[in-house]
Scaffold this active site. Sequence first.
Site, PDB file in Angstrom:
ATOM      1  N   MET A  90     -79.434  83.804  63.290  1.00  0.00           N
ATOM      2  CA  MET A  90     -79.188  85.039  63.794  1.00  0.00           C
ATOM      3  C   MET A  90     -79.842  86.149  63.156  1.00  0.00           C
ATOM      4  O   MET A  90     -79.266  86.914  62.557  1.00  0.00           O
ATOM      5  CB  MET A  90     -77.843  85.251  64.020  1.00  0.00           C
TER       6      MET A  90
ATOM      7  N   ASP B 146     -72.185  76.229  71.538  1.00  0.00           N
ATOM      8  CA  ASP B 146     -71.652  77.048  70.214  1.00  0.00           C
ATOM      9  C   ASP B 146     -70.693  78.355  70.859  1.00  0.00           C
ATOM     10  O   ASP B 146     -71.204  79.236  71.412  1.00  0.00           O
ATOM     11  CB  ASP B 146     -72.517  77.452  69.308  1.00  0.00           C
ATOM     12  N   GLY B 147     -69.563  78.258  70.347  1.00  0.00           N
ATOM     13  CA  GLY B 147     -68.679  79.356  70.734  1.00  0.00           C
ATOM     14  C   GLY B 147     -67.365  79.072  71.509  1.00  0.00           C
ATOM     15  O   GLY B 147     -67.601  78.712  72.579  1.00  0.00           O
ATOM     16  N   GLY B 148     -66.193  79.068  71.101  1.00  0.00           N
ATOM     17  CA  GLY B 148     -65.084  78.974  71.769  1.00  0.00           C
ATOM     18  C   GLY B 148     -64.821  77.686  72.028  1.00  0.00           C
ATOM     19  O   GLY B 148     -63.985  77.366  72.967  1.00  0.00           O
TER      20      GLY B 148
ATOM     21  N   GLY C 267     -72.362  86.434  66.766  1.00  0.00           N
ATOM     22  CA  GLY C 267     -71.967  87.413  65.484  1.00  0.00           C
ATOM     23  C   GLY C 267     -70.780  87.251  64.904  1.00  0.00           C
ATOM     24  O   GLY C 267     -70.563  87.625  63.847  1.00  0.00           O
ATOM     25  N   PHE C 268     -69.748  86.622  65.744  1.00  0.00           N
ATOM     26  CA  PHE C 268     -68.408  86.623  65.176  1.00  0.00           C
ATOM     27  C   PHE C 268     -67.824  85.159  65.547  1.00  0.00           C
ATOM     28  O   PHE C 268     -68.154  84.424  66.790  1.00  0.00           O
ATOM     29  CB  PHE C 268     -67.683  87.500  65.636  1.00  0.00           C
ATOM     30  N   GLY C 269     -66.934  84.570  64.764  1.00  0.00           N
ATOM     31  CA  GLY C 269     -66.189  83.291  65.242  1.00  0.00           C
ATOM     32  C   GLY C 269     -65.001  83.769  65.861  1.00  0.00           C
ATOM     33  O   GLY C 269     -64.674  85.022  66.007  1.00  0.00           O
TER      34      GLY C 269
ATOM     35  N   HIS D 214     -78.370  77.915  62.084  1.00  0.00           N
ATOM     36  CA  HIS D 214     -78.522  78.629  63.432  1.00  0.00           C
ATOM     37  C   HIS D 214     -78.741  80.113  62.664  1.00  0.00           C
ATOM     38  O   HIS D 214     -78.067  80.854  62.280  1.00  0.00           O
ATOM     39  CB  HIS D 214     -77.216  78.595  63.978  1.00  0.00           C
TER      40      HIS D 214
ATOM     41  N   HIS E  94     -72.597  73.113  60.604  1.00  0.00           N
ATOM     42  CA  HIS E  94     -73.282  74.393  61.427  1.00  0.00           C
ATOM     43  C   HIS E  94     -73.063  75.448  60.206  1.00  0.00           C
ATOM     44  O   HIS E  94     -72.249  75.859  60.041  1.00  0.00           O
ATOM     45  CB  HIS E  94     -72.391  74.427  62.671  1.00  0.00           C
TER      46      HIS E  94
ATOM     47  N   SER F   5     -68.350  74.891  62.398  1.00  0.00           N
ATOM     48  CA  SER F   5     -69.115  76.189  61.756  1.00  0.00           C
ATOM     49  C   SER F   5     -68.534  76.675  60.619  1.00  0.00           C
ATOM     50  O   SER F   5     -67.292  77.059  60.667  1.00  0.00           O
ATOM     51  CB  SER F   5     -69.097  77.004  62.857  1.00  0.00           C
TER      52      SER F   5
ATOM     53  N   MET G  66     -76.419  85.476  59.547  1.00  0.00           N
ATOM     54  CA  MET G  66     -76.532  86.682  60.210  1.00  0.00           C
ATOM     55  C   MET G  66     -76.860  87.570  59.302  1.00  0.00           C
ATOM     56  O   MET G  66     -76.767  87.654  58.011  1.00  0.00           O
ATOM     57  CB  MET G  66     -75.038  86.915  60.710  1.00  0.00           C
TER      58      MET G  66
ATOM     59  N   MET H 126     -75.312  79.444  73.641  1.00  0.00           N
ATOM     60  CA  MET H 126     -74.205  80.348  73.098  1.00  0.00           C
ATOM     61  C   MET H 126     -73.294  80.331  74.259  1.00  0.00           C
ATOM     62  O   MET H 126     -73.512  80.821  75.523  1.00  0.00           O
ATOM     63  CB  MET H 126     -74.759  81.487  72.638  1.00  0.00           C
TER      64      MET H 126
ATOM     65  N   ASP I 286     -74.254  79.315  59.908  1.00  0.00           N
ATOM     66  CA  ASP I 286     -74.617  80.568  60.534  1.00  0.00           C
ATOM     67  C   ASP I 286     -75.009  81.534  59.736  1.00  0.00           C
ATOM     68  O   ASP I 286     -74.586  82.038  58.864  1.00  0.00           O
ATOM     69  CB  ASP I 286     -73.417  81.189  61.345  1.00  0.00           C
TER      70      ASP I 286
ATOM     71  N   GLY J 170     -65.954  76.516  65.110  1.00  0.00           N
ATOM     72  CA  GLY J 170     -65.469  76.921  63.851  1.00  0.00           C
ATOM     73  C   GLY J 170     -63.987  77.212  63.619  1.00  0.00           C
ATOM     74  O   GLY J 170     -63.326  76.561  63.024  1.00  0.00           O
ATOM     75  N   SER J 171     -63.418  78.210  64.147  1.00  0.00           N
ATOM     76  CA  SER J 171     -61.883  78.422  64.012  1.00  0.00           C
ATOM     77  C   SER J 171     -61.001  77.344  64.702  1.00  0.00           C
ATOM     78  O   SER J 171     -60.085  77.141  64.240  1.00  0.00           O
ATOM     79  CB  SER J 171     -61.799  79.678  64.974  1.00  0.00           C
TER      80      SER J 171
HETATM   81  C1  DX5 Z   1     -70.959  82.779  66.771  1.00  0.00           C
HETATM   82  C2  DX5 Z   1     -71.534  81.584  65.664  1.00  0.00           C
HETATM   83  C3  DX5 Z   1     -70.665  80.422  65.825  1.00  0.00           C
HETATM   84  C4  DX5 Z   1     -69.143  80.702  65.483  1.00  0.00           C
HETATM   85  C5  DX5 Z   1     -68.233  79.850  66.343  1.00  0.00           C
HETATM   86  O1  DX5 Z   1     -71.987  83.568  66.456  1.00  0.00           O
HETATM   87  O2  DX5 Z   1     -72.927  80.928  66.175  1.00  0.00           O
HETATM   88  O3  DX5 Z   1     -71.300  79.229  65.298  1.00  0.00           O
HETATM   89  O4  DX5 Z   1     -68.839  80.302  64.186  1.00  0.00           O
HETATM   90  O5  DX5 Z   1     -67.171  79.981  66.058  1.00  0.00           O
HETATM   91  P1  DX5 Z   1     -65.823  79.568  66.805  1.00  0.00           P
HETATM   92  O6  DX5 Z   1     -65.971  78.390  67.135  1.00  0.00           O
HETATM   93  O7  DX5 Z   1     -64.589  80.076  66.300  1.00  0.00           O
HETATM   94  O8  DX5 Z   1     -66.317  80.444  68.255  1.00  0.00           O
HETATM   95 ZN    ZN Z   2     -73.689  79.196  65.280  1.00  0.00          ZN
END
Ligand code: DX5
Ligand code: ZN
Length: 224
Positions: free
Chosen positions: A70, A177-179, A144-146, A68, A34, A9, A38, A139, A36, A199-200
């Site tokens: 949002m 997607d997420g964590g 909303g956030f990484g 993606h 990926h 991401s 928003m 999800m 994102d 992402g992170s």
């Molecule tokens: C959150 C995004 C994710 C986000 C994942 O709304 O859809 O794609 O970037 O970030 P990580 O992998 O850091 O949870």
């Molecule tokens: Zn995403």
Amino acid sequence: MQPTVIAPSILSADFARLGAEVDAVLDAGADWVHFDVMDNHYVPNLTIGPLVCEALRKHGVTAPIDVHLMVEPVDRIIPDFAKAGATEISFHPEATRHVHRTIQLIRSHGCRAGLVLNPATPVDVLDWVLGDLDHVLLMSVNPGFGGQSFIESALDKLRVVRAMIDRSGKPIRLEIDGGVKPDNIGAIAAAGADTFVAGSAIFGQPDYADVIARMKAAVDAVRE
Ligand code: DX5
Ligand code: ZN
């Protein structure tokens, strides 16, 4: 089961050097990008739009771009992303009045369609549209956030949706997607995911190739 896809991401990339960052993760073994989107309305954050997607294509990115959305409403922006070079376009059912129509709209523009389920969204929304989808995105954080922590109930949900996809007999990808991190990706793969957004966990490390290789190895280990 579809071949494994690792989709970094770019939300966690260095936006001041975005083209170089995307080149670097793809060189490091990533399969998709990926992307994102928003809108500070459907989710409380604001990111990037079709102009940035088009800029990555002009920069020379040929890998699939996994958009993606949002955003709310959804339909107005879909043709713009198709024109900008999106490969996959996914959206949240809560963000459109007519889920089936939005899926058809994505496909009519030559893109692959995905539906995204938030942690609290029931899986029944898939009942009458699963066969029209190219992927289902679950999800495992609230959008909303990484950098948020993986919500464990996503593992049970993955197992339920995996069974639905297997029953359909169609080549539908199951994306998470997420964590997602090297230390939980094995359990996530075992629960049925084949497409992994991170992402992170990737952009937060100095050596992208090392973390992507560790993720792929952990997935391979549970698939053997
Ligand atoms: C959150 C995004 C994710 C986000 C994942 O709304 O859809 O794609 O970037 O970030 P990580 O992998 O850091 O949870
Ligand atoms: Zn995403």
